[in-house]
Design an enzyme around this catalytic site. Structure first.
Site, short mmCIF file in Angstrom:
data_model
loop_
_atom_site.label_atom_id
_atom_site.label_comp_id
_atom_site.label_asym_id
_atom_site.label_seq_id
_atom_site.Cartn_x
_atom_site.Cartn_y
_atom_site.Cartn_z
N LYS A 32 0.83 -1.21 0.00
CA LYS A 32 0.00 0.00 0.00
C LYS A 32 0.86 1.27 0.00
CE LYS A 32 -2.09 -1.17 3.80
NZ LYS A 32 -1.49 -2.51 3.98
N THR A 33 1.82 1.29 0.92
CA THR A 33 2.65 2.48 1.02
C THR A 33 3.49 2.64 -0.26
OG1 THR A 33 2.72 2.16 3.40
CG2 THR A 33 4.38 3.62 2.48
N ASP A 219 -2.10 7.76 3.55
CA ASP A 219 -1.63 6.41 3.92
C ASP A 219 -2.24 6.05 5.29
OD1 ASP A 219 -0.21 4.04 3.72
OD2 ASP A 219 1.69 4.88 4.45
N GLU A 220 -2.28 4.79 5.64
CA GLU A 220 -2.80 4.32 6.94
C GLU A 220 -4.18 4.94 7.23
OE1 GLU A 220 -1.17 2.12 8.85
OE2 GLU A 220 0.96 2.30 8.41
N GLN A 250 -5.83 -3.25 10.61
CA GLN A 250 -4.73 -2.64 11.35
C GLN A 250 -5.16 -1.36 12.06
OE1 GLN A 250 -0.66 -2.86 9.60
NE2 GLN A 250 -1.71 -3.60 7.78
N ARG A 605 4.88 -7.61 11.03
CA ARG A 605 6.08 -6.78 10.84
C ARG A 605 7.24 -7.66 10.39
NH1 ARG A 605 3.95 -3.16 9.29
NH2 ARG A 605 2.11 -4.42 9.52
P1 ATP Z 1 1.61 -2.20 6.00
O1 ATP Z 1 0.20 -2.71 5.97
O2 ATP Z 1 2.41 -2.89 7.03
O3 ATP Z 1 1.67 -0.70 6.07
P2 ATP Z 1 2.02 -2.00 3.16
O4 ATP Z 1 0.82 -2.59 2.55
O5 ATP Z 1 2.10 -0.54 3.19
O6 ATP Z 1 2.25 -2.64 4.59
P3 ATP Z 1 4.60 -1.88 1.94
O7 ATP Z 1 5.34 -1.48 3.13
O8 ATP Z 1 4.32 -0.87 0.89
O9 ATP Z 1 3.25 -2.60 2.37
O10 ATP Z 1 5.31 -3.12 1.24
C1 ATP Z 1 5.79 -4.24 2.00
C2 ATP Z 1 7.10 -4.72 1.43
O11 ATP Z 1 6.89 -5.36 0.18
C3 ATP Z 1 8.06 -3.58 1.16
O12 ATP Z 1 9.37 -4.02 1.44
C4 ATP Z 1 7.87 -3.33 -0.33
O13 ATP Z 1 8.99 -2.73 -0.93
C5 ATP Z 1 7.64 -4.75 -0.86
N1 ATP Z 1 6.84 -4.78 -2.10
C6 ATP Z 1 5.57 -4.39 -2.25
N2 ATP Z 1 5.15 -4.56 -3.53
C7 ATP Z 1 6.19 -5.10 -4.21
C8 ATP Z 1 6.41 -5.52 -5.57
N3 ATP Z 1 5.47 -5.43 -6.48
N4 ATP Z 1 7.61 -6.01 -5.87
C9 ATP Z 1 8.59 -6.11 -4.94
N5 ATP Z 1 8.46 -5.74 -3.66
C10 ATP Z 1 7.28 -5.24 -3.28
MG MG Z 2 2.23 0.80 4.83
#
Ligand code: ATP
Ligand code: MG
Length: 733
Positions: A32-33, A219-220, A250, A605
């Site tokens: 997402k981020t 975000d979040e 979350q 995490r």
């Molecule tokens: P959270 O819910 O904990 O906030 P999130 O959904 O925001 O998580 P991110 O932090 O954006 O997730 O991504 C999680 C990990 O996966 C990061 O290290 C990110 O770089 C990696 N990632 C996400 N999408 C891809 C992709 N398409 N290819 C490679 N790595 C990815």
């Molecule tokens: Mg995130």
């Protein structure tokens, strides 16, 4: 940008969408981020949006900073000046620096943090004839906090409907707002409240911002509260695009006003809204994700999600049960040592130890210290909350604003100037009569008939002289700010004062670090001034302290939100500790579901390895030995009593590695037979002298019986205090 190589299909769709309103609902670690960051880059490079037309909101300043850096990397050929990526609070502070004059408030306002707020309420309590330590101080603080979290000021409160004792608290609220305004200060809640009031009451200001920000991204979003949501709506004009990302599972701040319904129902206000669901987790390996998914599936209030990962792996959840709380620390420290030894590529910063409540860090800290493992506790005594740093910041604030009574009271006798409580009370009282701030009153004291002693006046005048001189220097802007501040602290003998202390070295170093911090902030933000620095410092959150040095990271689960680490230890998984019994008692089912979401955040995490630890120590609160958290079995983790397999073949380790998909299943079934059902009672009545057998400690003799406890001298394990009815105990006939 090679978008297609760096994003999966759904993520690509989300980054390149043409919908005006878009919501991404997705589980932990699904990108997402990352998507939000790529979206900003895409808007600028592909859709020709100007950076100043974008406002992105993150949960912490740290993530804001990372997002800015990442965007700059993605767009090396673009000038990103004017791009706003910040938290809600920082955004509002920035907004108010420009617009607060509309409300006849000074642009040079200072920001009060929680400690300042408390100080102010204590001052008010005294002037109302109470003592600083009276219960009414806390009551008044929560009364004020309750209304302000809803975005309300005294004028919004329906006083007539308040019962008598609440009216007293209401008087505190009125006085608090009055004194805060006199000190030209705002508290955290004010930042949002004032921004909203300006946008509501000044249509031209609203129009300016609504037409400036054409893209608002958040975000979040699952932790947004009603006040923040109102702000979002006020910032939206006819052409604004809204892009929100979040994971309802979350939501962990409802106790502070976060409202999960906002992300679920946002399409009612922003219609038509496209919803994209991301299902692939890139962060964690299968067993970790499965355990987290399984755990969260026990929540009733949720939108089921089908999160999967291609990071197949086995044996990477470890559940460790130890006897005493200290043993958890020893286990964590030992494990980190071993892993670092076996894998030279690992760094200390690849490890995080997460806990439900801050006090739990102590046993981990002690163990890490004795193993000489460097660590850093985030959100504990934050750098900016240390006494010496707060003293210096209070001085700095006084340099900018003489009317800041809270800061003045803090430093009036620091370093010691022989100004006692009595003198401070006189100043407060007389200043109150004169209608002046404390500082201004003393400065003009000769115009009044004062009870202050001449030596008090003299020593304060000496201080004022240095302050005035320093202020003039800062205004002239000839010398570097940091140099002037450093010299100032010498002149008022603050450093000498620190020398008197036992922990001097650390403290002086902290002050030096603060001066360096001012220097590097002003250097890194050439458009900013010293007031901006002070604002920035006040707005920092626990997570923002994370530096890039090589330390094991210790933090509460709340602070770990949005972060990821290769190895994660979640400690204290005991019933009553996590889930926290108070949170559950206060809010029943709702509280329990939030605790479960918190555990879900904790587990997710972890990238490569997740360790879950708990102890069977005696709880003085519960008056019994601690039991495993219900989340253990809900996540499908098994409480094992015998070693199944050990990482380093050390057979004395009671270590169990869990992998739901491996051939270990059969062994697991075997182990399960040994699981202890703590609800069973052995029904034995113990007497001193009885011989007993314990499943783990073997044979022993009862030496003492106290209520439901017995003290046993075990042949091989020595003296232990146990619950007599524990099912692991039987009588040796
Ligand atoms: P959270 O819910 O904990 O906030 P999130 O959904 O925001 O998580 P991110 O932090 O954006 O997730 O991504 C999680 C990990 O996966 C990061 O290290 C990110 O770089 C990696 N990632 C996400 N999408 C891809 C992709 N398409 N290819 C490679 N790595 C990815
Ligand atoms: Mg995130």
């Amino acid at each position: 940008m090679q978008l297609k190589n760096e994003l999966n299909e759904k993520q690509y769709e989300a980054v390149t969408s043409r919908s005006r309103f878009l919501r991404i609902i997705a589980g932990a670690g699904s990108g997402k981020t990352r998507v939000l960051t790529y979206r900003i880059a895409y808007l600028i490079s592909e859709l020709g949006v100007e950076p100043f037309q974008i406002l992105a909101i993150t949960f912490t300043n740290k993530v804001a900073k990372e997002m800015k850096e990442r965007t700059a990397k993605l767009l090396p050929d673009f000038n990103l000046n004017g791009l706003t990526i910040s938290t809600f609070h920082s955004f509002c502070a920035m907004f108010l620096r420009r617009e607060i004059e509309a409300m006849e408030y000074s642009r040079n306002f200072i920001i009060y943090d929680e400690e300042d707020q408390k100080r102010l309420v204590k001052m008010i309590a005294e002037s109302f004839g109470h003592k600083k330590s009276d219960e009414i101080v806390d009551d008044a603080l929560s009364f004020i906090g309750y209304y302000k979290a809803k975005g309300e000021l005294p004028g919004d409160v329906n006083v007539v409907s308040l019962p008598e004792h609440k009216r007293k608290l209401f008087n505190f609220f009125v006085e608090y707002e009055k004194r805060k305004a006199e000190a030209k200060a705002l508290d955290f809640d004010d930042l949002l409240i004032y921004t909203i009031k300006i946008l509501e009451n000044f249509p031209d200001v609203r129009e300016k911002y609504a037409s400036k920000f054409l893209h608002i991204l958040i975000d979040e979003f699952q932790d947004t509260d009603n006040v923040q949501y109102k702000l979002l709506r006020l910032l939206c004009g006819r052409r604004t695009n809204v892009y929100v990302v979040g994971d309802p599972d979350q939501t962990i701040y409802t106790w502070r006003g976060a409202n999960q319904d906002i992300i679920l129902n946002i399409e009612d206000d922003f219609y038509p809204m496209e919803t994209i669901i991301l299902n692939e987790n890139y962060r964690s390996t299968t067993p970790i994700l499965n355990a987290a998914n399984k755990l969260i599936s026990h929540n009733k209030k949720r939108v089921p999600k089908d999160l999967y990962t291609k990071r197949e792996s086995s044996n990477n959840i470890v559940l460790k049960i130890v006897e005493k709380p200290e043993d958890e620390g020893k286990f964590v420290a030992g494990e980190i040592r071993q892993l670092m030894f076996h894998n030279k590529d690992l760094k200390y910063s690849d490890f995080a130890v997460l806990y439900r409540s801050a006090y739990l860090s102590l046993k981990i800290e002690n163990a890490l210290t004795s193993q000489r493992i460097p660590y850093k506790v985030y959100g504990g005594t934050k750098f900016y909350s240390r006494k010496e740093i707060k003293d210096c910041l209070a001085y700095f604030r006084l340099l900018l604003n003489e009317d800041d009574d809270v800061s003045f009271e803090r430093i009036i006798n620091v370093p010691r100037r022989k100004i006692g409580e009595t003198s401070v009370t006189i100043i407060k009282k007389e200043a109150g009569f004169a209608g002046l701030s404390m500082y201004k009153y003393v400065k003009n004291v000769h115009k009044y008939d004062s009870e202050l002693k001449p030596n008090v006046i003299n020593s304060l005048f000496a201080l004022f002289e240095v302050l005035d001189e320093t202020r003039a220097k800062l205004d002239q802007n000839l010398e570097a700010y940091s140099e002037v501040l450093d010299e100032f602290l010498n002149k008022i003998k603050y450093k000498d004062y620190l020398e008197e202390d036992d922990e001097t070295k650390d403290k002086i170093e902290n002050v030096r670090a603060l001066i360096d911090d001012v220097r590097s902030y002003l250097k890194g933000n050439p458009e900013s001034n010293f007031a901006d620095y002070l604002q920035n410092v006040t707005l920092l959150s626990a997570q923002d302290e994370i530096e890039n040095s090589d330390n094991v990271n210790l933090m509460t689960v709340h602070t770990a939100k949005g972060l990821e680490f290769k190895y994660v230890f979640v400690i204290g998984l005991n019933q009553g500790v996590f889930p926290n019994s108070r949170a559950v008692d206060d809010r029943r089912e709702e509280g329990l579901e939030e605790e479960r979401r918190l555990a879900y955040v904790a587990f997710t995490r972890a990238k490569d390895f997740l360790y879950v630890t708990l102890n069977r120590g005696y709880s003085f609160q519960a008056k019994e030995n601690l039991t495993p958290s219900m989340f253990i079995s809900e996540a499908g983790l098994q409480v094992a009593r015998k070693p199944l397999e050990s990482l380093y073949n050390s057979s004395n380790e009671r270590l169990y590695r869990y992998n739901p998909y491996s051939e270990l299943d059969a062994k697991r079934a075997e182990v399960q037979k040994n699981i202890v059902d703590l609800s069973k009672n052995n029904g034995i009545k113990w007497n001193v002298g009885d011989l007993c057998i314990h499943k783990v400690f073997g044979e022993g003799k009862v030496t003492e019986v106290v209520d439901e406890f017995i003290v046993v001298n075990f042949v091989s394990y020595g003296v232990k205090r146990l619950l007599g009815s524990h099912p692991t105990l039987s009588k040796k006939e």
